[in-house]
Enzyme design. Sequence first.
Site, PDB file in Angstrom:
ATOM      1  N   ASN A  11       0.858  -1.186   0.000  1.00 28.88           N
ATOM      2  CA  ASN A  11       0.000   0.000   0.000  1.00 28.88           C
ATOM      3  C   ASN A  11       0.894   1.236   0.000  1.00 28.88           C
ATOM      4  OD1 ASN A  11      -1.924   1.969   0.400  1.00 28.88           O
ATOM      5  ND2 ASN A  11      -2.171   1.544   2.604  1.00 28.88           N
ATOM      6  N   LYS A  13      -0.060   4.239  -0.323  1.00 29.65           N
ATOM      7  CA  LYS A  13      -0.768   5.432   0.187  1.00 29.65           C
ATOM      8  C   LYS A  13      -0.575   6.577  -0.826  1.00 29.65           C
ATOM      9  CE  LYS A  13       0.455   3.701   4.689  1.00 29.65           C
ATOM     10  NZ  LYS A  13       0.276   3.819   6.096  1.00 29.65           N
ATOM     11  N   HIS A 103      -9.417   1.255   5.414  1.00 32.44           N
ATOM     12  CA  HIS A 103      -8.099   1.479   6.031  1.00 32.44           C
ATOM     13  C   HIS A 103      -8.278   2.491   7.168  1.00 32.44           C
ATOM     14  CE1 HIS A 103      -3.938   2.703   6.552  1.00 32.44           C
ATOM     15  NE2 HIS A 103      -3.593   1.606   5.913  1.00 32.44           N
ATOM     16  N   GLU A 105      -6.638   4.950   8.006  1.00 28.43           N
ATOM     17  CA  GLU A 105      -6.434   6.362   7.612  1.00 28.43           C
ATOM     18  C   GLU A 105      -7.702   6.926   6.963  1.00 28.43           C
ATOM     19  OE1 GLU A 105      -2.786   5.712   5.438  1.00 28.43           O
ATOM     20  OE2 GLU A 105      -1.802   5.212   7.332  1.00 28.43           O
ATOM     21  N   GLU A 176      -5.221  -4.740  11.201  1.00 27.59           N
ATOM     22  CA  GLU A 176      -4.197  -3.710  11.295  1.00 27.59           C
ATOM     23  C   GLU A 176      -4.422  -2.881  12.561  1.00 27.59           C
ATOM     24  OE1 GLU A 176      -2.327  -2.690   7.373  1.00 27.59           O
ATOM     25  OE2 GLU A 176      -4.154  -1.520   7.401  1.00 27.59           O
ATOM     26  N   GLY A 182       2.446   2.651  10.563  1.00 34.28           N
ATOM     27  CA  GLY A 182       3.370   3.762  10.325  1.00 34.28           C
ATOM     28  C   GLY A 182       4.084   4.258  11.567  1.00 34.28           C
ATOM     29  N   SER A 213       3.495  -1.778  10.465  1.00 36.85           N
ATOM     30  CA  SER A 213       4.961  -1.719  10.587  1.00 36.85           C
ATOM     31  C   SER A 213       5.640  -3.049  10.273  1.00 36.85           C
ATOM     32  CB  SER A 213       5.357  -1.207  11.973  1.00 36.85           C
ATOM     33  OG  SER A 213       4.895   0.119  12.150  1.00 36.85           O
TER      34      SER A 213
HETATM   35  C1  PEP Z   1      -0.682   0.264   6.009  1.00 31.50           C
HETATM   36  O1  PEP Z   1      -0.556   1.151   5.194  1.00 31.50           O
HETATM   37  O2  PEP Z   1      -1.728  -0.352   6.105  1.00 31.50           O
HETATM   38  C2  PEP Z   1       0.422  -0.049   6.903  1.00 31.50           C
HETATM   39  C3  PEP Z   1       0.339  -1.124   7.628  1.00 31.50           C
HETATM   40  O3  PEP Z   1       1.479   0.815   6.913  1.00 31.50           O
HETATM   41  P1  PEP Z   1       2.912   0.559   7.606  1.00 31.50           P
HETATM   42  O4  PEP Z   1       3.416  -0.753   7.086  1.00 31.50           O
HETATM   43  O5  PEP Z   1       3.736   1.708   7.194  1.00 31.50           O
HETATM   44  O6  PEP Z   1       2.685   0.503   9.093  1.00 31.50           O
END
Ligand code: PEP
Length: 253
Positions: A11, A13, A103, A105, A176, A182, A213
């Site tokens: 992803n 983003k 997601h 975000e 998640e 992040g 992460s």
């Molecule tokens: C994500 O974008 O869903 C995500 C898990 O990001 P990151 O790996 O940067 O934590």
Amino acid sequence: MLNQNTYIVSNWKMNGTNALMHDMVKTFIEKTVTKKVTPESAHTNVSWIFCPPASLLTETKRHYPTINLGGQDCHPKRAGAFTGDISALLLKESGVYYVIIGHSERRQHHNESNAIIAEKACMAIECGLIPIICIGESEENYIKGQTLAVLNDQLTESLSGIRQHITQAPFIVAYEPIWAIGTGKTATLTDIEKVHSFLRKQLPDTPLLYGGSVTASNAGDILPIPHVNGVLVGDASLKVDEFKAILEAAGAY
Ligand code: PEP
């Protein structure tokens, strides 16, 4: 029956460039998926699902027709006066087979509720896409020991549309934890195992991913956890070497 594939979802983003897309895809396409995937066969031979910003989708597909592309969001309606949004139908037309929905975000910055996510998931399926539905608890929920209760509510509500109106359509669920996205913090292996066992009881045939992460140094520990069928990767999917190591950990490279 759940297949045994490993899904690595990248992803990007609102990051990346056209040049980075070419670097990344040229490096990995040959070694990952080369077989054409359709919604019917999408649960076979899939290893890497690439979710760049919407502006890169058509270009990516044109240069690398065998790639498994995913969108990062779609609108709950099929079409209409929704400036700046993207529909599942338009994603499909760009050669996309998957779409990330819910997601954290989007939930946080666009106030997306479970009810909206349920509508988006239905629309994605109606347009021939496979939704990757994200759920996850806040740090406060985690500290208070409310993780499973929160996930249970998110799952029930986010899947309500699919369960009511659509049967047998494939979808993917990504766990998640919001506090791990992040931030460089990851859930412990025991926490991930506990959550995925809980989700598996409710979703025996659904691929279950972990995200938060994931890096080159922890992917090899996370991927073998029971009921983890892959990972959703944000930051680390923007770095060629880091992402290569994640694919290696998955046995996909
Ligand atoms: C994500 O974008 O869903 C995500 C898990 O990001 P990151 O790996 O940067 O934590």
